[in-house]
Design a protein around this motif. Structure first.
Motif, PDB file in Angstrom:
ATOM      1  N   ARG A   1      24.948  34.527  33.627  1.00 52.02           N
ATOM      2  CA  ARG A   1      25.026  35.656  32.707  1.00 52.02           C
ATOM      3  C   ARG A   1      25.524  35.192  31.350  1.00 52.02           C
ATOM      4  N   LEU A   2      25.001  35.772  30.282  1.00 46.66           N
ATOM      5  CA  LEU A   2      25.515  35.512  28.932  1.00 46.66           C
ATOM      6  C   LEU A   2      26.480  36.646  28.595  1.00 46.66           C
ATOM      7  N   GLU A   3      27.761  36.317  28.544  1.00 47.36           N
ATOM      8  CA  GLU A   3      28.780  37.344  28.326  1.00 47.36           C
ATOM      9  C   GLU A   3      29.343  37.254  26.911  1.00 47.36           C
ATOM     10  N   GLY A   4      29.629  38.418  26.332  1.00 44.36           N
ATOM     11  CA  GLY A   4      30.128  38.474  24.963  1.00 44.36           C
ATOM     12  C   GLY A   4      31.630  38.635  24.876  1.00 44.36           C
ATOM     13  N   LYS A   5      32.092  39.061  23.705  1.00 34.71           N
ATOM     14  CA  LYS A   5      33.528  39.114  23.417  1.00 34.71           C
ATOM     15  C   LYS A   5      34.282  40.135  24.260  1.00 34.71           C
ATOM     16  N   GLU A   6      33.592  41.149  24.759  1.00 30.15           N
ATOM     17  CA  GLU A   6      34.274  42.202  25.505  1.00 30.15           C
ATOM     18  C   GLU A   6      34.372  41.901  26.997  1.00 30.15           C
ATOM     19  N   TYR A   7      33.722  40.824  27.452  1.00 29.39           N
ATOM     20  CA  TYR A   7      33.692  40.538  28.884  1.00 29.39           C
ATOM     21  C   TYR A   7      35.095  40.227  29.413  1.00 29.39           C
ATOM     22  N   VAL A   8      35.456  40.858  30.540  1.00 30.70           N
ATOM     23  CA  VAL A   8      36.736  40.604  31.196  1.00 30.70           C
ATOM     24  C   VAL A   8      36.522  39.548  32.280  1.00 30.70           C
ATOM     25  N   VAL A   9      37.224  38.447  32.156  1.00 31.29           N
ATOM     26  CA  VAL A   9      37.057  37.312  33.072  1.00 31.29           C
ATOM     27  C   VAL A   9      37.452  37.707  34.495  1.00 31.29           C
ATOM     28  N   GLN A  10      36.662  37.253  35.468  1.00 34.04           N
ATOM     29  CA  GLN A  10      36.934  37.512  36.877  1.00 34.04           C
ATOM     30  C   GLN A  10      37.438  36.242  37.554  1.00 34.04           C
ATOM     31  N   ASP A  11      38.286  36.407  38.560  1.00 28.66           N
ATOM     32  CA  ASP A  11      38.829  35.251  39.272  1.00 28.66           C
ATOM     33  C   ASP A  11      37.693  34.425  39.875  1.00 28.66           C
TER      34      ASP A  11
ATOM     35  N   GLU B   1      34.098  16.129  34.394  1.00 29.93           N
ATOM     36  CA  GLU B   1      35.248  16.689  35.105  1.00 29.93           C
ATOM     37  C   GLU B   1      34.991  18.124  35.517  1.00 29.93           C
ATOM     38  N   SER B   2      35.671  18.535  36.580  1.00 28.67           N
ATOM     39  CA  SER B   2      35.762  19.943  36.956  1.00 28.67           C
ATOM     40  C   SER B   2      37.227  20.325  36.810  1.00 28.67           C
ATOM     41  N   ARG B   3      37.459  21.473  36.170  1.00 27.17           N
ATOM     42  CA  ARG B   3      38.846  21.810  35.819  1.00 27.17           C
ATOM     43  C   ARG B   3      39.147  23.282  36.070  1.00 27.17           C
ATOM     44  N   ALA B   4      40.348  23.541  36.561  1.00 24.41           N
ATOM     45  CA  ALA B   4      40.819  24.916  36.770  1.00 24.41           C
ATOM     46  C   ALA B   4      41.712  25.328  35.605  1.00 24.41           C
ATOM     47  N   TRP B   5      41.592  26.594  35.196  1.00 25.12           N
ATOM     48  CA  TRP B   5      42.390  27.134  34.093  1.00 25.12           C
ATOM     49  C   TRP B   5      42.990  28.470  34.525  1.00 25.12           C
ATOM     50  N   THR B   6      44.152  28.780  34.001  1.00 23.81           N
ATOM     51  CA  THR B   6      44.823  30.031  34.348  1.00 23.81           C
ATOM     52  C   THR B   6      44.828  30.989  33.168  1.00 23.81           C
ATOM     53  N   VAL B   7      44.498  32.257  33.450  1.00 20.03           N
ATOM     54  CA  VAL B   7      44.643  33.332  32.461  1.00 20.03           C
ATOM     55  C   VAL B   7      45.207  34.554  33.176  1.00 20.03           C
ATOM     56  N   TRP B   8      45.691  35.510  32.406  1.00 19.00           N
ATOM     57  CA  TRP B   8      46.185  36.736  33.013  1.00 19.00           C
ATOM     58  C   TRP B   8      45.007  37.642  33.365  1.00 19.00           C
ATOM     59  N   ARG B   9      45.173  38.440  34.415  1.00 19.32           N
ATOM     60  CA  ARG B   9      44.132  39.388  34.805  1.00 19.32           C
ATOM     61  C   ARG B   9      43.910  40.379  33.669  1.00 19.32           C
ATOM     62  N   GLY B  10      42.667  40.580  33.310  1.00 17.28           N
ATOM     63  CA  GLY B  10      42.349  41.449  32.188  1.00 17.28           C
ATOM     64  C   GLY B  10      42.022  40.681  30.924  1.00 17.28           C
ATOM     65  N   ALA B  11      42.168  39.339  30.969  1.00 18.05           N
ATOM     66  CA  ALA B  11      41.841  38.517  29.798  1.00 18.05           C
ATOM     67  C   ALA B  11      40.345  38.581  29.516  1.00 18.05           C
ATOM     68  N   THR B  12      39.984  38.570  28.236  1.00 16.92           N
ATOM     69  CA  THR B  12      38.583  38.576  27.848  1.00 16.92           C
ATOM     70  C   THR B  12      38.056  37.141  27.745  1.00 16.92           C
ATOM     71  N   ALA B  13      36.739  37.027  27.599  1.00 10.91           N
ATOM     72  CA  ALA B  13      36.124  35.701  27.477  1.00 10.91           C
ATOM     73  C   ALA B  13      36.717  34.896  26.311  1.00 10.91           C
ATOM     74  N   PRO B  14      36.913  35.498  25.110  1.00 15.52           N
ATOM     75  CA  PRO B  14      37.550  34.723  24.027  1.00 15.52           C
ATOM     76  C   PRO B  14      38.975  34.282  24.379  1.00 15.52           C
TER      77      PRO B  14
END
Length: 366
Positions: free
Chosen positions: A346-356, A292-305
């Motif tokens: 890219r391998l992103e860690g806990k501090e990474y801010v998710v981009q749209d 499957e391919s799936r879309a998910w919603t988060v608030w702007r500024g959300a981190t990878a975790p």
């Protein structure tokens, strides 16, 4: 997470008709008398995103799963609702539970629908509803502030932090300004949110116009647009009657052809979703694979975790890293393997801010 938005307004402005169209159901009885909606109707609508189809095609996924937008049709409110008039108490209880407010305003003249105030004036209607909400917030906050102020004079450190924020909000409400106009610092933000004030919620005005005005709006909707701009709030022109007709059509081709005859390029739903995302500052990330391919919603500024937690709480608790590819790179290099070969994963860690538009694969251990 999705987008949870309450549809409100005075009786007979088209709330339930719009809700029916947006959710393609007849769950809300769209009758021409006040309070035909008493218990809130809730509908989940998939968010159209052309990126999901492109991602799915490249991944050759068996199915696409969009993210969802939730609408809640809340019973009509009248003058005096803050003191229990009409369905005031139920209304206030239901509206406190939504993330944002779509305020439907009647912007069409004539017709068989009776306006509760006797004539059409959307700016007055908006002010009526806003006043009732501010009065409800004022009554609620005054009671809590008195108790908090007493504790703040003692040795309660939490009360000492809360009291100044409450006092500033109270001052604004007494001056006839909604809570969202109060400036709060980053440190004060959690305190402000915990107050759960109705007028702190972002607002989008939906101008319900006649069919002939759906493409360009009219004098009524122009007045609302000017008011919304002054308040830094969203504003969308929509014809609930047209949306109801579109909802009855079976195929996307039929819908597009019908909209074209009216001079429209998209439905009111699409405009409401776009404004809604901006209103709540939401972004979309994707997961994709053969299944499957799936879309998910988060608030702007959300981190990878944070994003991982939208999929499953275990993903967030045991987060290790996120394999991340930007949407443009995923398309340009024809999928995950191509992006890897081009060095775009890219391998992103806990501090990474998710981009749209990020495509993410989470590694975790629990």
């Amino acid at each position: 997470m999705g987008f949870n938005c309450g549809i409100v307004g005075l009786p007979n402005v088209g709330k339930s008709t719009l809700f029916n169209a947006l959710t393609s159901t007849a769950a809300a009885e769209a009758a021409n008398y006040p309070f035909c909606t008493i218990e809130p109707n809730t509908g989940r609508v998939s968010v159209p995103d052309p990126r999901l189809e492109k991602i799915s095609a490249i991944s050759q996924s068996l199915q696409d799963i969009p993210t969802y937008l939730e609408f809640v049709d809340i019973a009509g409110l009248v003058r005096g609702a803050s003191t229990g008039e009409g369905l005031g108490n139920q209304f206030l209880g239901h509206i406190r539970e939504v993330s944002a407010i779509i305020h439907v305003l009647r912007c069409f003249d004539g017709g068989d629908v009776t306006h509760v105030e006797g004539d059409v004036d959307p700016v007055r209607d908006a002010e009526t509803v806003e006043t009732e909400l501010m009065l409800a917030d004022l009554e609620s906050l005054e009671r809590r502030h008195d108790q908090t102020a007493k504790r703040a004079k003692g040795a309660d450190p939490e009360a000492k932090r809360q009291a100044p924020v409450m006092a500033r909000v109270l001052e604004a409400l007494r001056d006839g300004k909604p809570a969202r106009t109060v400036d709060v610092s980053v440190d004060e933000e959690p305190i402000f949110r915990a107050l759960q004030l109705i007028t702190a919620k972002p607002v989008m005005y939906a101008c319900n116009v006649d069919e002939d005005s759906a493409a360009t709006g009219n004098a009524h909707s122009q007045r609302v647009a000017e008011m919304a701009a002054a308040q830094d709030q969203g504003c969308v022109v929509v014809s609930a009657a047209i949306e109801a007709e579109v909802a009855l059509l079976d195929t996307e081709a039929e819908k597009a052809e019908f909209l074209e005859t009216l001079g429209l390029v998209e439905t009111g739903l699409a405009r409401i979703i776009r404004e809604g995302y901006a209103l709540l500052d939401l972004i979309t990330f994707f997961t994709s694979g053969p299944k499957e391919s799936r879309a998910w919603t988060v608030w702007r500024g959300a981190t990878a975790p944070n994003a991982a937690g939208e999929i499953h709480t275990d993903f967030e608790k045991g987060f290790i890293r996120a394999e991340t590819i930007g949407y443009d790179e995923f398309i340009e290099f024809d999928g995950e393997q191509g992006a890897k070969d081009a060095g775009k994963m890219r391998l992103e860690g806990k501090e990474y801010v998710v981009q749209d538009g990020d495509l993410m694969l989470f590694r975790f251990n629990v």
